[in-house]
Design an enzyme around this catalytic site. Structure first.
Site, mmCIF file in Angstrom:
data_model
loop_
_atom_site.group_PDB
_atom_site.id
_atom_site.type_symbol
_atom_site.label_atom_id
_atom_site.label_comp_id
_atom_site.label_asym_id
_atom_site.label_seq_id
_atom_site.Cartn_x
_atom_site.Cartn_y
_atom_site.Cartn_z
ATOM 1 N N TYR A 422 0.592 35.845 -9.234
ATOM 2 C CA TYR A 422 0.070 34.871 -8.340
ATOM 3 C C TYR A 422 -0.650 35.779 -7.275
ATOM 4 C CZ TYR A 422 4.279 35.402 -5.138
ATOM 5 O OH TYR A 422 5.309 35.831 -4.662
ATOM 6 N N GLU A 423 -1.619 35.280 -6.601
ATOM 7 C CA GLU A 423 -2.610 36.055 -5.725
ATOM 8 C C GLU A 423 -3.571 36.962 -6.321
ATOM 9 O OE1 GLU A 423 -2.861 34.525 -2.868
ATOM 10 O OE2 GLU A 423 -0.717 33.556 -2.815
#
Length: 530
Positions: A422-423
């Site tokens: 994620y990110e």
């Protein structure tokens, strides 16, 4: 395992960070006494208020009851206490109810909070990042309404980007925002939304990307604040499901449906993605802090276990603590080196991000911004990776015991695995470093990085400095080869991951010099005191 030890290591390394000295010169109210008081208290708070929630939250998980998400027992109180004690708003501007402290102090404390309960801190991280986003791009009325409530933990916020056919490929978003009766109405589905719904705050604001026109790619994408409630009524936002995940069970990952939901445009129409990077960059730094927090805990567990566990040695004598076995010492040394160089790198980046905003000279600010852009993909990815890798190696030190739920290492392993996803995945960080930072900025960030590293390394005669000089030279030569591949983009992209790792090795070699000097200083101080 010791929160106090982690706090002490953080303080020692930050006081050895040149950027901290410059921050103190520009912000005289921020001295070493304030640093020590804040970081020590953060450790105590996390150990007392957050750590007790971690294992129970993982085992209880989240559920959907009457179409609303219920979080684990104690999470709501923990979230409110974290905000109420001022931790969430440390670096939020004072005009919005924050304390206006440097980002560096927040980044020094964050790994302690993540160590305590990384799942719960997912909500705090997005809410804090939204405070900064709204303070920067929202109109005065909207920011004045929302930021103080978010900073106080009365309301919460999310970041809503991904859709079923558009994760990292933002240009393919299908959620639509249309103007109707003088206000924007948003419809579509968003997935992978951490704390997309919960019962910890009175209101949730979704910082959401949606298409406002038919221009290709991201040019038609705008940014909105979409509240889940308006005037006490549901605002067309509903939970379709929460994901069943490998880890982070205390953090509900939601699929949300928006049906004609009312939203407020943030900033300029069609500029949604660039504006949202105010939030994304803070959350990428947070990801590095998450990995660092879990790595710190795992390292402490491995070291303590190795000192207590007795096995092997002369059978006619009492068994030896396994810390005396050479291979265990090797593993512990690798674990500690990986953790402490990451800690130093995270603090270095945080000071640079601070100084990029407050340095009075525009040229210096511009250079620091370029340097921060260069370093952020590295800290994000390898901070995240350390959470998993160090937990994995600590399990190896504990042997079969580490594989059981009696120890929290297996939870750390599960919780951290998603962090390089994620990110922005590892591949995305590699492409960003190569195409945007090396090629797109003509190696500007690279040169600033090399100059800064060599300046510090040149003053040391340590063996770490000798190694660092060789690593930096090799990395500079590799960078020149990668720069030459601009005309062969496919070949360059194939090698982007290797280049990302080489850049991190260079960063680690530099930070190893600083870590060794900081540890030597502690030894000298201890000797003088004795």
């Amino acid at each position: 395992m010791s929160f106090a030890t982690q706090a002490a290591r953080t303080i020692n390394l930050l006081t050895a960070t040149p950027g901290w000295e410059r921050i103190k010169a520009l912000r005289p109210e921020c001295d070493d006494d304030l640093l020590t008081a804040i970081v020590d208290e953060a450790g105590r708070f996390s150990e007392a208020a957050l750590a007790p929630l971690n294992v129970p939250g993982d085992r209880q998980g989240c559920s959907v009851v009457d179409r609303r998400v219920r979080v684990p027992t104690g999470f709501a109180e923990g979230f409110r206490r974290h905000a109420g004690d001022g931790w969430l708003s440390m670096d939020v501007p004072e005009r919005f109810g924050g304390q206006g402290l440097p980002l560096t102090l927040q980044a020094a404390c964050a790994p302690l909070f993540e160590r305590g309960c990384v799942s719960l801190m997912m909500a705090a991280g997005s809410t804090r990042a939204a405070c900064h986003l709204l303070a920067e791009v929202a109109d005065e009325e909207l920011a004045g309404e929302w930021v103080p409530k978010l900073a106080a933990g009365e309301w919460a916020a999310t970041i809503c980007i991904s859709e079923s056919d558009a994760g990292s490929d933002i240009g393919r978003l299908r959620s639509r925002a249309v103007m109707k009766d003088g206000e924007w109405r948003i419809s579509g589905q968003k997935i992978w939304i951490s704390f997309g719904d919960h019962d910890m705050a009175g209101r949730i604001g979704h910082c959401l990307l949606a298409r406002t026109n038919d221009q290709a790619g991201t040019r038609g994408v705008s940014l909105f604040l979409v509240p889940d409630m308006i005037d006490g009524e549901r605002n067309g936002v509903s939970v379709e499901r929460i994901e069943e995940k490998m880890g982070l069970h205390g953090s509900p990952t939601c699929a949300l449906r928006f049906e004609d939901a009312r939203g407020r445009l943030l900033g300029q129409e069609g500029r949604g993605l660039p504006q949202l990077f105010t939030m994304i960059e803070l959350m990428r730094l947070q990801t590095g802090c998450q990995g660092l927090g879990l790595a710190s805990a795992a390292a402490d567990i491995a070291e303590t276990y190795a000192e207590d566990r007795r096995q092997g040695g002369n059978p006619e004598k009492p068994a030896l603590a396994i810390v005396h076995h050479p291979d265990i010492r090797r593993q512990l040394a690798e674990i500690r080196a990986r953790t402490e160089t990451l800690r130093a790198a995270t603090l270095e980046l945080a000071t640079i991000m601070d100084l990029a905003r407050i340095e009075p000279d525009a040229k210096i600010r511009s250079d620091l911004q370029a340097l921060a852009r260069w370093m952020l993909p590295l800290v994000k990815n390898f901070g995240a990776d350390a959470g998993f890798a160090v937990s994995n190696q600590a399990i190896q030190v504990l042997g079969g015991a580490g594989y059981t739920r009696e120890w929290p290492l297996e939870q750390y392993l599960r919780d951290s695995r998603v962090m390089t996803i994620y990110e922005g995945t590892t591949g995305m960080q590699a492409i960003d470093l190569l195409t945007r930072r090396l090629w797109g900025e003509a190696g500007r960030g690279l040169q600033l990085f090399l100059d800064r590293a060599r300046s510090e390394v040149s003053t040391s005669g340590s063996k770490e400095a000798e190694t660092a000089r060789a690593v930096l030279t090799a990395f500079e030569e590799q960078s020149a080869r990668m720069m030459a591949l601009q005309s062969e983009a496919e070949t360059g992209l194939y090698q982007a991951n290797a280049y990302l790792h080489a850049a991190w090795e260079a960063f680690v070699a530099w930070m190893a010099v600083r870590v060794a000097a900081a540890e030597n200083r502690l030894v000298q101080q201890a000797g003088a005191a004795a």
